[in-house]
Write a protein that holds these residues in place. Structure first.
Motif, PDB file in Angstrom:
ATOM      1  N   THR A 232     -13.562  33.007 -47.930  1.00 40.63           N
ATOM      2  CA  THR A 232     -14.526  31.760 -48.087  1.00 40.63           C
ATOM      3  C   THR A 232     -16.217  32.566 -47.559  1.00 40.63           C
ATOM      4  O   THR A 232     -15.499  32.690 -46.074  1.00 40.63           O
ATOM      5  N   ARG A 233     -16.983  32.465 -48.490  1.00 41.59           N
ATOM      6  CA  ARG A 233     -18.477  33.137 -47.648  1.00 41.59           C
ATOM      7  C   ARG A 233     -19.193  32.549 -47.887  1.00 41.59           C
ATOM      8  O   ARG A 233     -19.048  31.023 -48.673  1.00 41.59           O
ATOM      9  N   ASN A 234     -20.239  32.242 -47.032  1.00 39.99           N
ATOM     10  CA  ASN A 234     -21.231  31.406 -46.286  1.00 39.99           C
ATOM     11  C   ASN A 234     -22.541  31.654 -47.267  1.00 39.99           C
ATOM     12  O   ASN A 234     -23.342  32.583 -45.839  1.00 39.99           O
ATOM     13  N   THR A 237     -25.885  31.806 -44.357  1.00 37.18           N
ATOM     14  CA  THR A 237     -26.396  33.200 -43.574  1.00 37.18           C
ATOM     15  C   THR A 237     -25.138  34.828 -43.810  1.00 37.18           C
ATOM     16  O   THR A 237     -25.860  35.731 -43.154  1.00 37.18           O
ATOM     17  N   CYS A 238     -25.161  34.472 -45.015  1.00 38.99           N
ATOM     18  CA  CYS A 238     -24.963  36.325 -45.892  1.00 38.99           C
ATOM     19  C   CYS A 238     -26.033  36.465 -45.899  1.00 38.99           C
ATOM     20  O   CYS A 238     -27.092  36.040 -46.693  1.00 38.99           O
ATOM     21  N   THR A 239     -25.733  37.626 -45.895  1.00 36.54           N
ATOM     22  CA  THR A 239     -27.393  39.005 -45.920  1.00 36.54           C
ATOM     23  C   THR A 239     -27.411  39.939 -46.871  1.00 36.54           C
ATOM     24  O   THR A 239     -28.657  40.261 -46.663  1.00 36.54           O
ATOM     25  N   ASP A 240     -26.317  39.565 -47.253  1.00 39.09           N
ATOM     26  CA  ASP A 240     -25.822  40.790 -49.002  1.00 39.09           C
ATOM     27  C   ASP A 240     -25.935  41.658 -48.432  1.00 39.09           C
ATOM     28  O   ASP A 240     -26.478  42.699 -49.386  1.00 39.09           O
ATOM     29  N   CYS A 241     -25.620  42.144 -47.385  1.00 42.07           N
ATOM     30  CA  CYS A 241     -25.243  43.896 -46.783  1.00 42.07           C
ATOM     31  C   CYS A 241     -24.634  43.938 -47.541  1.00 42.07           C
ATOM     32  O   CYS A 241     -24.090  45.356 -47.660  1.00 42.07           O
ATOM     33  N   ARG A 242     -22.919  43.631 -48.628  1.00 42.27           N
ATOM     34  CA  ARG A 242     -22.201  44.168 -49.479  1.00 42.27           C
ATOM     35  C   ARG A 242     -20.943  45.034 -48.110  1.00 42.27           C
ATOM     36  O   ARG A 242     -20.593  45.759 -48.951  1.00 42.27           O
ATOM     37  N   LYS A 243     -21.254  44.492 -47.279  1.00 42.13           N
ATOM     38  CA  LYS A 243     -20.107  45.337 -46.414  1.00 42.13           C
ATOM     39  C   LYS A 243     -19.330  45.128 -46.975  1.00 42.13           C
ATOM     40  O   LYS A 243     -17.694  45.529 -46.477  1.00 42.13           O
ATOM     41  N   CYS A 244     -18.290  44.000 -46.739  1.00 41.06           N
ATOM     42  CA  CYS A 244     -17.239  43.116 -47.177  1.00 41.06           C
ATOM     43  C   CYS A 244     -16.914  43.648 -48.369  1.00 41.06           C
ATOM     44  O   CYS A 244     -15.244  43.923 -48.396  1.00 41.06           O
ATOM     45  N   THR A 245     -17.408  44.111 -49.416  1.00 39.45           N
ATOM     46  CA  THR A 245     -17.133  44.714 -50.772  1.00 39.45           C
ATOM     47  C   THR A 245     -16.921  46.327 -50.680  1.00 39.45           C
ATOM     48  O   THR A 245     -15.808  46.515 -51.314  1.00 39.45           O
ATOM     49  N   VAL A 254     -16.787  41.094 -53.519  1.00 39.97           N
ATOM     50  CA  VAL A 254     -16.486  39.604 -52.016  1.00 39.97           C
ATOM     51  C   VAL A 254     -17.797  38.866 -51.981  1.00 39.97           C
ATOM     52  O   VAL A 254     -18.147  38.317 -51.720  1.00 39.97           O
ATOM     53  N   HIS A 255     -18.768  40.378 -52.115  1.00 38.58           N
ATOM     54  CA  HIS A 255     -20.366  39.925 -51.631  1.00 38.58           C
ATOM     55  C   HIS A 255     -20.931  38.123 -52.632  1.00 38.58           C
ATOM     56  O   HIS A 255     -22.485  37.726 -52.341  1.00 38.58           O
ATOM     57  N   GLY A 256     -20.074  38.512 -53.627  1.00 38.52           N
ATOM     58  CA  GLY A 256     -20.274  37.467 -54.537  1.00 38.52           C
ATOM     59  C   GLY A 256     -19.803  36.669 -55.061  1.00 38.52           C
ATOM     60  O   GLY A 256     -20.198  35.812 -55.640  1.00 38.52           O
ATOM     61  N   ALA A 274     -14.832  43.584 -41.209  1.00 39.89           N
ATOM     62  CA  ALA A 274     -16.244  44.153 -41.724  1.00 39.89           C
ATOM     63  C   ALA A 274     -17.761  43.213 -42.004  1.00 39.89           C
ATOM     64  O   ALA A 274     -18.617  43.860 -41.616  1.00 39.89           O
ATOM     65  N   CYS A 275     -17.396  42.221 -41.948  1.00 42.83           N
ATOM     66  CA  CYS A 275     -18.726  41.413 -42.370  1.00 42.83           C
ATOM     67  C   CYS A 275     -19.613  41.060 -40.119  1.00 42.83           C
ATOM     68  O   CYS A 275     -18.710  40.631 -39.375  1.00 42.83           O
ATOM     69  N   PRO A 276     -20.433  41.415 -40.542  1.00 42.11           N
ATOM     70  CA  PRO A 276     -21.548  41.097 -38.992  1.00 42.11           C
ATOM     71  C   PRO A 276     -22.486  40.471 -38.687  1.00 42.11           C
ATOM     72  O   PRO A 276     -22.222  40.369 -37.797  1.00 42.11           O
ATOM     73  N   GLU A 277     -21.673  39.314 -39.951  1.00 42.84           N
ATOM     74  CA  GLU A 277     -22.730  37.917 -39.809  1.00 42.84           C
ATOM     75  C   GLU A 277     -21.346  36.569 -38.869  1.00 42.84           C
ATOM     76  O   GLU A 277     -20.314  36.772 -39.565  1.00 42.84           O
ATOM     77  N   GLU A 278     -21.864  36.861 -37.590  1.00 45.82           N
ATOM     78  CA  GLU A 278     -20.783  35.454 -37.330  1.00 45.82           C
ATOM     79  C   GLU A 278     -20.477  33.889 -37.933  1.00 45.82           C
ATOM     80  O   GLU A 278     -21.281  34.143 -39.080  1.00 45.82           O
ATOM     81  N   ASP A 279     -19.604  33.488 -38.173  1.00 42.22           N
ATOM     82  CA  ASP A 279     -19.163  32.787 -39.398  1.00 42.22           C
ATOM     83  C   ASP A 279     -19.622  32.911 -40.398  1.00 42.22           C
ATOM     84  O   ASP A 279     -19.679  31.682 -40.801  1.00 42.22           O
ATOM     85  N   THR A 280     -19.425  33.637 -41.155  1.00 45.88           N
ATOM     86  CA  THR A 280     -20.050  34.066 -42.967  1.00 45.88           C
ATOM     87  C   THR A 280     -19.056  33.954 -43.240  1.00 45.88           C
ATOM     88  O   THR A 280     -18.508  33.740 -44.433  1.00 45.88           O
ATOM     89  N   LEU A 281     -18.048  35.028 -43.299  1.00 47.18           N
ATOM     90  CA  LEU A 281     -16.621  35.215 -43.994  1.00 47.18           C
ATOM     91  C   LEU A 281     -15.111  35.306 -43.542  1.00 47.18           C
ATOM     92  O   LEU A 281     -15.382  35.400 -42.091  1.00 47.18           O
ATOM     93  N   LYS A 282     -15.058  33.757 -43.870  1.00 43.33           N
ATOM     94  CA  LYS A 282     -13.643  33.407 -43.284  1.00 43.33           C
ATOM     95  C   LYS A 282     -12.478  33.119 -44.306  1.00 43.33           C
ATOM     96  O   LYS A 282     -12.242  33.030 -45.308  1.00 43.33           O
TER      97      LYS A 282
END
Ligand code: SF4
Ligand code: SF4
Length: 344
Positions: A232-234, A237-245, A254-256, A274-282
């Motif tokens: 689940t993505r928040n 706080t997501c910066t759309d860096c797309r590292k998850c995808t 995943v970023h979408g 891979a997600c660099p942002e805290e509490d963003t992808l869980k």
């Protein structure tokens, strides 16, 4: 020494390394089971001239069709057959994982998935490129595994209790584990070529077999859609860096997504790591506000449930097959006999 410990601590701080440890642990367990079973069969093949090995019931995990038939038979007749009980228990555990924890079996336990993943990683290292099939080819190919699954499921659905009983207690099913072993020990040129081609394709296309052809993965993937646990993505706080995808081995964007509902998601959590942002992808039980579980907790639950369920099955007598060594002794020299032909 301290430096080494620190290195290990750093290595273990990466959640994907925890997954690697779990995968490697199950892989070693499966190799050990294969070795034991080979020794068991060899003993009868050589008429007792080679060392005695106990038959490892875990080998039945490779008989999913027989297990599925056994489960249907159980629901129709309430008879829990003891021909391949471990197979049914394992099938049940992996099904439970799919319903509750997504395709945890594929991402954390399956030896084929493990090999396929590392062959893909090798390919990525060699070519420094991610090969992705175009959508017009990817979609029809992905449906192939569902067609194969449908073929088996339809065959089982149309079987009556009497048909199932004839199959389950028949000689073919009783010796299905040995036949499967012999298939791999005496691989035909055709089978070897198919395996090599699939391995070769996995170098270029990640998880080729799992993504396009594995009916077991299709079965678990379908039921995993009902799992409350999802990546689940928040979006706040997501910066759309797309590292998850980029990290996702199943090519999910995943970023979408707010929640990953895909049947291809193996709960590997590569995206979460891979997600660099805290509490963003869980991994969350419900939408954004739902309870999340860490990848480590996921790993502990998966391994604990596996060993608790199989342990209970062992203690309660639902693990060891009722097929006696004397039957193996009888059949092992006549595996090609028409009596061991597949019951249709
Ligand atoms: S979405 Fe995340 S958990 Fe699912 S397969 Fe892709 S990387 Fe793994
Ligand atoms: S890696 Fe994290 S921050 Fe980057 S796009 Fe994915 S969810 Fe958003």
């Amino acid at each position: 020494m301290k430096v080494e410990n620190k290195g290990l601590k750093v290595w273990l701080s990466n959640d994907q390394h925890i997954r690697l440890l779990v995968q490697a642990g199950f892989f070693i367990l499966i190799i050990w089971i294969g070795y034991q079973f080979y020794g068991f069969v060899k003993y009868f093949e050589t008429d007792g001239q080679s060392a005695w090995f106990r038959r490892p019931p875990g080998v039945e995990g490779f008989l999913p069709i027989s297990s599925l038939m056994g489960i249907k038979y159980f629901f129709l007749t309430h008879d829990f057959n003891l021909i391949h009980p471990a197979g049914m228990i394992l099938f049940g555990v992996f099904f439970l994982f799919a319903i509750l924890m997504k395709k945890g079996f594929c991402g954390w336990i399956c030896p084929i998935g493990f090999l396929s993943e590392y062959i893909g990683k090798l390919g990525h290292r060699l070519f420094k490129k991610k090969f992705i099939l175009p959508v017009w080819l990817d979609y029809p190919l992905r449906s192939l595994k569902y067609l194969i699954l449908l073929f088996f499921v339809w065959a089982i659905i149309t079987m009556s209790a009497e048909d199932l009983r004839a199959f389950i207690y028949g000689s073919y099913n009783r010796m299905a584990d040995v036949k499967m072993l012999m298939f791999f020990v005496h691989l035909s040129l055709f089978s070897m070529t198919v395996i090599l081609v699939l391995m070769g394709l996995s170098v270029f296309i990640k998880n080729f077999w799992c993504r396009y052809l594995c009916p077991y993965g299709a079965f678990l993937g379908f039921f995993s859609l009902f799992s409350p646990l999802k990546v689940t993505r928040n979006p706040e706080t997501c910066t759309d860096c797309r590292k998850c995808t980029t990290a996702c081995p199943s090519n999910i964007k995943v970023h979408g997504k707010l929640r990953v509902h895909s049947d291809e998601c193996m709960a590997c959590a590569a995206c979460v790591t891979a997600c660099p942002e805290e509490d963003t992808l869980k991994l969350r039980l419900s939408k954004r506000s739902g309870r999340s579980i860490s990848i480590r907790t996921y790993a502990i639950i998966l391994v604990a449930v596996f060993f608790i369920v199989t342990g209970i099955a062992m203690l309660t007598g639902y693990w060891v097959s009722s097929v006696q060594p004397v039957e193996y002794q009888h059949w092992i020299h006549q595996l090609d006999s028409p009596e061991l032909d597949h019951v249709r």
